[in-house]
Write an enzyme that holds these catalytic residues in place. Sequence first.
Site, PDB file in Angstrom:
ATOM      1  N   ASP A 268     -12.760  43.638 -15.385  1.00 46.75           N
ATOM      2  CA  ASP A 268     -13.390  42.322 -15.676  1.00 46.75           C
ATOM      3  C   ASP A 268     -12.909  41.834 -16.967  1.00 46.75           C
ATOM      4  OD1 ASP A 268     -14.874  40.228 -15.225  1.00 46.75           O
ATOM      5  OD2 ASP A 268     -16.641  40.984 -15.085  1.00 46.75           O
TER       6      ASP A 268
HETATM    7  C1  BGC Z   1     -17.096  37.919 -14.535  1.00 49.08           C
HETATM    8  C2  BGC Z   1     -16.403  38.022 -13.399  1.00 49.08           C
HETATM    9  C3  BGC Z   1     -15.404  37.047 -12.993  1.00 49.08           C
HETATM   10  C4  BGC Z   1     -14.339  36.790 -14.265  1.00 49.08           C
HETATM   11  C5  BGC Z   1     -13.431  35.804 -14.028  1.00 49.08           C
HETATM   12  C6  BGC Z   1     -16.386  37.423 -15.942  1.00 49.08           C
HETATM   13  O1  BGC Z   1     -16.911  37.065 -16.947  1.00 49.08           O
HETATM   14  O2  BGC Z   1     -18.046  38.836 -14.810  1.00 49.08           O
HETATM   15  O3  BGC Z   1     -17.204  38.113 -12.336  1.00 49.08           O
HETATM   16  O4  BGC Z   1     -14.477  37.097 -11.816  1.00 49.08           O
HETATM   17  O5  BGC Z   1     -15.117  36.736 -15.385  1.00 49.08           O
HETATM   18  O6  BGC Z   1     -13.766  34.596 -14.351  1.00 49.08           O
END
Ligand code: BGC
Length: 707
Positions: A268
Amino acid sequence: MNKNIANKYPKEVINLLEKMTLDEKVGQLYQAPFFSDIVTGHEYNSSETIKRIKKGLVGSILNIHNEEMLLKLQKTAVEDSRLGIPLIFCFDIVHGYKTAFPINLALSNSWDCDLIKRVSTAVAYETAHRGIHLTFSPMVDLVRDPRWGRVMESNGEDPYLSSILAKAYVEGYQQNDLSNPNSIAACSKHFIGYGQSEAGRDYNTVDMSKRVLYNMYLPPFISTIKSEVSMIMTSFNTIFDRPSTANKQLLKGLLRDELGFKGSIISDYTSTEEIINHKVAKDIKDAAYQCFDAGLDIEMVSETYINHLKDLIEEGAIKENDLDESVLRILKLKFDLGLLDNPYSYFYENSNQYILNDLTKSLSKEAAEKSMVLLKNDNILPLETSQKILLCGPMIDSQDVIGEWSAMADKKDVTSILSAFSSSDTLIITTDDSKESVSSADVVVMALGELGNEAGEGNSKTNLYLKQEQTDYFEKIYSYNKNIVVVIFAGRPLIITKFDKLAKAVLYAYQPGLEAGPAIKSLLMAESIPSGKITMTFPYHEGQIPIYYNHYQTGRPFDFSRPKYRYNTRYQDCQNEPLYPFGYGLSYATFKYENLSIDKQTLNKYDKLLVTIDCTNQSSFAAEEIIQLYIEALTFSVARPVNELKAYKKIMLKPKEKQTIQFELSVNDFRSYNLDMIHTAENHKYKIKVGPNSKTLYEAIVNVIDE
Ligand code: BGC
């Protein structure tokens, strides 16, 4: 290269890898941001990213949507870098690209795979025609705590339903063929346990037993793996005392070795370098080592890999063969998406023609109608055209009902409740909420709720009541007229006990997307019939949270005949029961369930159990009903939930029609991980329970033999 590895990948991909330098290989593992509002990590510099693309040091790009810029970056990668390897563009298209569909928690209330597949197919179409190759969806975290803002992205609290819906999402996005120009790659997330963030606070610690993980949190991921999801994203939390992103037991052990996942594993957003904050890595080089060693392929946004993997390989801490495998997985995705043949195939002239058209709008309306849940109706709905309807409340003309993760959707495209009702010339409506006008209305439709950005990532809350001004407003109007229908917009189950008690009807609309108003009007006027059933329990009181239907038995169950008895599991000041249980939702039709039967008393391995029940629509409305089948283990070597959903059917019944519904169960449906972590039903008696929700159930008993 090792022959076993080479045989798993297309020739083109192997040939490409063989030409790559170590720097270029590491570059494929880097997913660069390309936007200015960086939320965590170091300062971002777009010209630096362009330089890196030219050097072949970037594999994919996150969250960019400007088509001109997308094209420019792709050209840079293809024309200006040594090997011309195209980039993958990734974006969080969670419930719609330009056409906003209901939030995922709402969509799950439909229990409708066909609908979700059609929605995700439509989402993929819009996304693929705007230059994007991969969506970070579906989010398949189980959720039990509405304080957590991200419950809005999930399929609710049940592992079985979430697994079925997860499959529908992946199939809709990927359409079994990534080279199809209308499909996009999917990424299921967040591996794993993120939905159990302690105290409902985002990014917080998670702790659960291996058995709970396997029985509850893992099945939806398995379902996406079986559907050949292209990518899996790790979660921010620790689990088994290690951050997931650096958790070898989970990534190499569980995902790769045990479940055979072949796609890429991505971190993530900066969760690689965050393992330093978790205090399990001493610096970013150590973080790079630990994450890669755990089995993580792609690093999102942070730069531990591009800064240190090469050194780690040269020092012998990491094997180049392992790096090669990670790179091959990414190149294979590029190959499957058709990018190695034509890096520009996702770019279209006049691409506006592919988004937000009448078809997607009407699908969004259908989805909204099937996602909302009628929680209460004391004979006030449906509304009649002859009635004088007063429309009021702070959300009655609100367009802020799309919710978070709305990609390119624009609130200005939302039709509010007021606009939808105003467009009809057969209705007698007013918005004058003076005492005189309210008192003379036949029925008051009042819209209340949360704003779009009150749920979603980073939006945990401890107060789940509607704002005081909304309660005050409700009370004022209620003092003038008791015939109130409340429509509530929200990204989560809120505590609505008071409204539920006083209002004559409650329609929970969640965040329904573009067609909020038309869908609500259609449900209130019975142009369509409510059919949604909640997939996340509604607490009666905040103090009950976490509250979910599939909790374990206790040694001192609550005794309804002695509710005040102190030494049973209970609260001094509140009921144990939720306001509304999982699976609950009303229709304008009433359904009668009778004649539950099973075709055998003992179910042996390799045999089938047929469960039948009659369901009759007693009303004059043609309506859909979701018939649910749960089991309860009467004995088992470890504690199991009081009820476990194992099957359901969504059927359409004509007025007065009776149907006999049949479910076929096998021993596998009774299995769970036992004391020795064996997936087995053991040899026990089980209750089979069938009915309209997780509390109203008809029962039979079967003996299950699993040996
Ligand atoms: C989130 C993810 C997301 C990623 C990209 C993160 O902060 O937890 O779910 O896909 O950002 O935007």
